[in-house]
Design an enzyme around this catalytic site. Structure first.
Site, PDB file in Angstrom:
ATOM      1  CD  GLN A 177      -2.761   1.616   0.071  1.00  0.00           C
ATOM      2  OE1 GLN A 177      -3.241   0.785  -0.159  1.00  0.00           O
ATOM      3  NE2 GLN A 177      -2.498   2.878  -0.274  1.00  0.00           N
ATOM      4  N   GLY A 305     -11.222   0.414   1.596  1.00  0.00           N
ATOM      5  CA  GLY A 305     -12.141  -0.275   1.097  1.00  0.00           C
ATOM      6  C   GLY A 305     -11.603  -0.493  -0.243  1.00  0.00           C
ATOM      7  N   GLY A 306     -10.843   0.454  -0.958  1.00  0.00           N
ATOM      8  CA  GLY A 306     -10.422   0.254  -2.157  1.00  0.00           C
ATOM      9  C   GLY A 306      -8.930   1.062  -2.641  1.00  0.00           C
ATOM     10  CG  MET A 307      -4.403   1.811  -3.276  1.00  0.00           C
ATOM     11  SD  MET A 307      -4.525   3.345  -2.743  1.00  0.00           S
ATOM     12  CE  MET A 307      -3.601   4.049  -4.286  1.00  0.00           C
ATOM     13  CD  GLU A 308      -6.512   5.675  -5.878  1.00  0.00           C
ATOM     14  OE1 GLU A 308      -6.868   5.057  -5.151  1.00  0.00           O
ATOM     15  OE2 GLU A 308      -6.187   6.806  -5.849  1.00  0.00           O
ATOM     16  CG  ASN A 309      -2.621  -0.073  -6.255  1.00  0.00           C
ATOM     17  OD1 ASN A 309      -2.114   0.970  -5.893  1.00  0.00           O
ATOM     18  ND2 ASN A 309      -2.901  -1.069  -5.540  1.00  0.00           N
ATOM     19  CG  HIS A 332     -13.993   5.853  -5.012  1.00  0.00           C
ATOM     20  ND1 HIS A 332     -14.266   7.105  -4.651  1.00  0.00           N
ATOM     21  CD2 HIS A 332     -12.591   5.656  -4.652  1.00  0.00           C
ATOM     22  CE1 HIS A 332     -13.450   7.814  -4.168  1.00  0.00           C
ATOM     23  NE2 HIS A 332     -12.353   6.957  -4.096  1.00  0.00           N
ATOM     24  CD  GLU A 333     -10.685   2.538  -4.885  1.00  0.00           C
ATOM     25  OE1 GLU A 333      -9.934   3.376  -5.436  1.00  0.00           O
ATOM     26  OE2 GLU A 333     -11.341   2.960  -3.852  1.00  0.00           O
ATOM     27  CG  HIS A 336      -9.252   7.111  -8.015  1.00  0.00           C
ATOM     28  ND1 HIS A 336      -8.842   8.536  -7.708  1.00  0.00           N
ATOM     29  CD2 HIS A 336      -9.799   6.580  -6.722  1.00  0.00           C
ATOM     30  CE1 HIS A 336      -9.104   8.815  -6.498  1.00  0.00           C
ATOM     31  NE2 HIS A 336      -9.611   7.384  -5.905  1.00  0.00           N
ATOM     32  CD  GLU A 355      -9.015   9.832  -2.963  1.00  0.00           C
ATOM     33  OE1 GLU A 355     -10.283   9.092  -3.507  1.00  0.00           O
ATOM     34  OE2 GLU A 355      -8.003   8.867  -2.985  1.00  0.00           O
ATOM     35  CG  ASP A 411      -2.457   9.026   7.726  1.00  0.00           C
ATOM     36  OD1 ASP A 411      -2.021   8.563   6.471  1.00  0.00           O
ATOM     37  OD2 ASP A 411      -2.217   8.179   8.446  1.00  0.00           O
ATOM     38  CE1 TYR A 419     -10.726  10.240   1.131  1.00  0.00           C
ATOM     39  CE2 TYR A 419     -11.800   9.258  -0.947  1.00  0.00           C
ATOM     40  CZ  TYR A 419     -11.031   9.317   0.193  1.00  0.00           C
ATOM     41  OH  TYR A 419      -9.874   8.296   0.166  1.00  0.00           O
ATOM     42  CE  LYS A 594     -17.295   3.711   5.428  1.00  0.00           C
ATOM     43  NZ  LYS A 594     -17.939   3.427   4.028  1.00  0.00           N
TER      44      LYS A 594
HETATM   45  N1  BES Z   1      -7.050   6.340  -2.585  1.00  0.00           N
HETATM   46  C1  BES Z   1      -8.084   5.953  -1.839  1.00  0.00           C
HETATM   47  C2  BES Z   1      -7.572   5.006  -0.758  1.00  0.00           C
HETATM   48  C3  BES Z   1      -6.253   5.916   0.087  1.00  0.00           C
HETATM   49  C4  BES Z   1      -6.327   7.256   0.486  1.00  0.00           C
HETATM   50  C5  BES Z   1      -5.249   5.177   0.481  1.00  0.00           C
HETATM   51  C6  BES Z   1      -5.445   7.686   1.135  1.00  0.00           C
HETATM   52  C7  BES Z   1      -4.280   5.677   1.024  1.00  0.00           C
HETATM   53  C8  BES Z   1      -4.262   7.182   1.350  1.00  0.00           C
HETATM   54  C9  BES Z   1      -9.429   5.299  -2.290  1.00  0.00           C
HETATM   55  O1  BES Z   1      -9.400   5.388  -3.759  1.00  0.00           O
HETATM   56  C10 BES Z   1     -10.294   5.459  -1.578  1.00  0.00           C
HETATM   57  O2  BES Z   1     -10.719   6.451  -1.444  1.00  0.00           O
HETATM   58  N2  BES Z   1     -10.881   4.442  -0.990  1.00  0.00           N
HETATM   59  C11 BES Z   1     -12.170   4.662  -0.224  1.00  0.00           C
HETATM   60  C12 BES Z   1     -13.409   4.202  -1.103  1.00  0.00           C
HETATM   61  C13 BES Z   1     -14.355   5.174  -1.556  1.00  0.00           C
HETATM   62  C14 BES Z   1     -15.455   4.794  -1.970  1.00  0.00           C
HETATM   63  C15 BES Z   1     -14.478   6.521  -0.648  1.00  0.00           C
HETATM   64  C16 BES Z   1     -11.963   3.515   1.077  1.00  0.00           C
HETATM   65  O3  BES Z   1     -10.983   2.911   1.120  1.00  0.00           O
HETATM   66  O4  BES Z   1     -12.944   3.834   1.744  1.00  0.00           O
HETATM   67 ZN    ZN Z   2     -10.179   7.368  -3.829  1.00  0.00          ZN
END
Ligand code: BES
Ligand code: ZN
Length: 637
Positions: A177, A305-309, A332-333, A336, A355, A411, A419, A594
């Site tokens: 990550q 929840g997800g990561m947009e690799n 969402h992902e 991205h 975001e 963070d 968002y 989350k």
């Molecule tokens: N890029 C983020 C995850 C992230 C943010 C990783 C900051 C590291 C640092 C990812 O796209 C994201 O926003 N995930 C959300 C899902 C969403 C529907 C809001 C999550 O993980 O909850």
């Molecule tokens: Zn995101």
């Protein structure tokens, strides 16, 4: 507007703008006119310093990284070398400064006219957040160097799972990550989103394990190395790796799911509508430019929840609800792939460009596929979260879209302000300009800045030239300033109106007021979203009322992770003890930040700190290093 600098004030008109012409990878795109109207791309670019990098990326930029690594599960390290190709922006530059964190550097060599020669370098003292600056003497001519290194078993960007920590129980698992600043724990790199590079990789993994990267999976070479290539330039935070007993199931020719066997079929079914999401996205904002789009469902300790690799979104297994109710995270992902991976924030102060835009696009896609009711419900749930995060913000400046004050850690840039306030700013613009103008405008924006990293001010300049100039009265400067640099929630915010949620609220009031029993609540018609609205909005309840709800709907132990989380938050607030064993089980098995950050925080704040600390001691070894750090901070107060 501190940290920003205006360069010139001239405008140029982009000539014929075709997508193929702008895309480094033309394999999946054909020339399409983005819009009949010419796009005006401001020639002046704004600059925001990235406070989270040591890299001297205004002097020298890394253009390509070639990784050559052993994935060593016995020692929990990546061990090998990386070759970096770089270019001098300042022709006199003789030092390349990279970010590193917890890396063991073994050797550095520079490619010169005399071949590869050892290079001088220094590693500065480590900062707890940023790591150690690595200064390498690059002379005047070289444009390639090789660093032999290994990672640390405690690298924050890598989680090494023992076989016992996987579902299959037989083989170990590794996943990375890198966002926001953990790529530097995986390789020496210019770890700022302002720099984009291509990469390739050659990996060796134990027999029987499949390695994947955020790249084209190019298969095994004659020597058994697994090879990967990412031909589109990406920022370092999108470099990703996963290794495990991973299987694949196709959804269609270009989209599929990777997962451990136990959840593979269910994942393919849950995410079966991903091709429709890609089509909806493409219809709105232009072609998907990355070749394949696959998803990998990771072990439950994945902290997001997800990561947009790119080409391979990393997803939490908590999305596999069985009813597709949580697939907005896929939207969402995937979104991205336009907002973030294609057009990237140049610094984490501009994170809303990633975001906020993505939350907006996600919601447009959800509307296109599932209708306005679901989209509005998701907006309303987001707005509830935004109000909470604004009220709870540590400092007022953290409620701005553009973070003009220093952040203490990246963070801080990822609250619902980034968002949801970001999303609602775009909703505001959409309402004022109308979709007929706003949709083509956004499409031209993704095209104009494709494969670039930009600041909030670049976006505002582009909007002035391509949206506001055509309709100068739609919004005022003061309104834009308030949205972007102001604090809190602007008065001009669109209030999502959901009839469904109004009905839920009315039923909730009748039940909690004693006019109907729990069994009489009209829940047969409720979607997960309506349940969440109901649970989040519960007033203070008596223990009998908690029990009545639980008896009627078996909320304790419910399998939908979002519903379970919302219920446990209420149970903690109301001291409903019968839910606590199931909550403990949830905290032992789910690592998604989350949920667990707020559950630990609520336990700590509601007289249950003893339970929080006791469970954390037990659960911590299974949590991701990122989650371990954040929960330790929460429980330390
Ligand atoms: N890029 C983020 C995850 C992230 C943010 C990783 C900051 C590291 C640092 C990812 O796209 C994201 O926003 N995930 C959300 C899902 C969403 C529907 C809001 C999550 O993980 O909850
Ligand atoms: Zn995101």
């Amino acid at each position: 507007m501190s940290n920003t600098r205006l360069i010139t004030f001239a405008l140029i008109t982009a000539a014929s703008v075709t997508l193929a012409a702008c895309s480094p990878d033309t394999s999946s795109t054909s020339p399409i006119n983005v819009s009949a109207v010419q796009t005006v791309v401001p020639s002046e670019r704004f600059f925001t310093a990235d406070q989270f990098t040591y890299a001297n990326y205004q002097e020298v930029v890394v253009k390509h990284a070639a990784l050559n690594l052993d994935v060593n599960f016995d020692r929990k390290v990546l061990d090998g070398d990386v070759t970096l190709r770089f270019e001098r922006l300042n022709p006199d530059a003789q030092t390349l400064t990279l970010d590193t964190k917890d890396l063991l550097i073994k050797a550095v060599a520079l490619e010169t006219n005399d071949g590869w020669v050892p290079a001088d370098y220094t590693l500065a003292a480590a900062d707890p957040v940023l790591g150690s600056a690595m200064n390498i003497a690059i002379g005047t001519d070289a444009n390639q160097l090789r660093i032999t290194y290994e990672t640390s078993p405690t690298a924050e960007g890598l989680q090494w799972l023992t076989p016992a920590q996987t579902a299959g129980k037989e083989k170990p698992y590794l996943f990375s990550q890198a966002q926001a600043i953990n790529a530097r724990t995986m390789l020496p790199v210019q770890d700022t989103p302002a720099v984009r590079m291509t990469y390739d990789a050659s990996l060796r993994v134990p027999d029987g394990l499949l390695p994947l990267m955020s790249a084209s999976q190019d298969g095994q070479d004659a020597d058994g190395n697994w090879t990967f290539s990412m031909p589109q330039p990406i920022p370092s935070y999108l470099i990703a790796i996963a290794v495990g007993d991973i299987k694949f199931k196709a959804i269609n020719d270009t989209i599929g799911v990777y997962a451990e066997d136990y959840i593979l079929d269910a994942s393919a079914e849950e995410f079966a509508e991903t091709p429709m999401m890609e089509a909806a996205n493409t219809a709105l904002y232009g072609p998907y430019r990355w070749g394949r789009y696959d998803l990998i469902v990771l072990p439950p300790s994945f902290p997001f929840g997800g990561m947009e690799n790119p080409r391979l979104s990393f997803m939490t297994p908590t999305l596999i609800a069985g009813d597709k109710s949580l697939t907005n995270v896929v939207a969402h992902e995937l979104a991205h792939s336009w907002s973030g991976n294609l057009v990237t924030n140049a610094s984490w102060r501009d994170a809303w460009l990633n975001e906020g835009f993505t939350s907006y696009v996600e919601n447009r896609v959800m509307e296109a596929l599932y209708g306005e009711d679901r989209a509005v419900m998701e907006q309303a749930l987001g707005l509830e979260d935004l109000k909470r995060d604004v009220a709870d913000a540590d400092r007022p400046s953290l409620t701005q879209l553009k973070f003009t004050d220093d952040l203490t850690h990246p963070d801080e840039a990822f609250s619902q302000v980034t968002y949801v306030k970001g999303q609602f700013f775009l909703n505001f613009l959409e309402d004022r300009f109308g979709r007929a103008a706003f949709d083509p405008f956004l499409k031209s924006y993704f095209n104009a800045y494709a494969f670039d990293s930009i600041t909030t001010e670049d976006f505002l300049g582009f909007m002035d030239a391509n949206l506001r100039a055509q309709n100068p009265d739609a919004v005022t400067d003061a309104e834009i300033q308030e949205w972007v640099y102001g604090q809190g929630i602007p008065a001009t915010i669109r209030i999502p109106q959901s009839d469904a949620f109004d009905k839920v609220a009315a039923a909730s009031a009748r039940w909690s007021g004693g006019d109907m029993t729990a069994a009489e609540l009209p829940t047969q018609e409720w979607s997960t979203h309506e349940w969440l609205h109901f649970l989040n909005g519960l007033p203070d309840l008596t223990q009998e009322q908690y029990k009545a709800l639980d008896d009627a709907f078996s909320l304790t132990g419910t399998q939908n992770a979002e519903t379970a989380f919302a219920w446990y938050m209420q149970a903690i607030k109301g001291g409903y003890a019968p839910a606590m064993p199931a909550l403990e089980e949830f905290l032992m098995t789910v690592g998604r930040g989350k949920f667990i950050y707020r559950l630990y925080g609520a336990l700590n704040d509601n007289g249950l700190a003893e339970m929080a600390n006791r469970v954390f001691v037990k659960a911590k070894p299974g949590y991701h290093p990122i989650a371990q750090r954040i929960i330790s901070d929460i429980l330390a107060g």
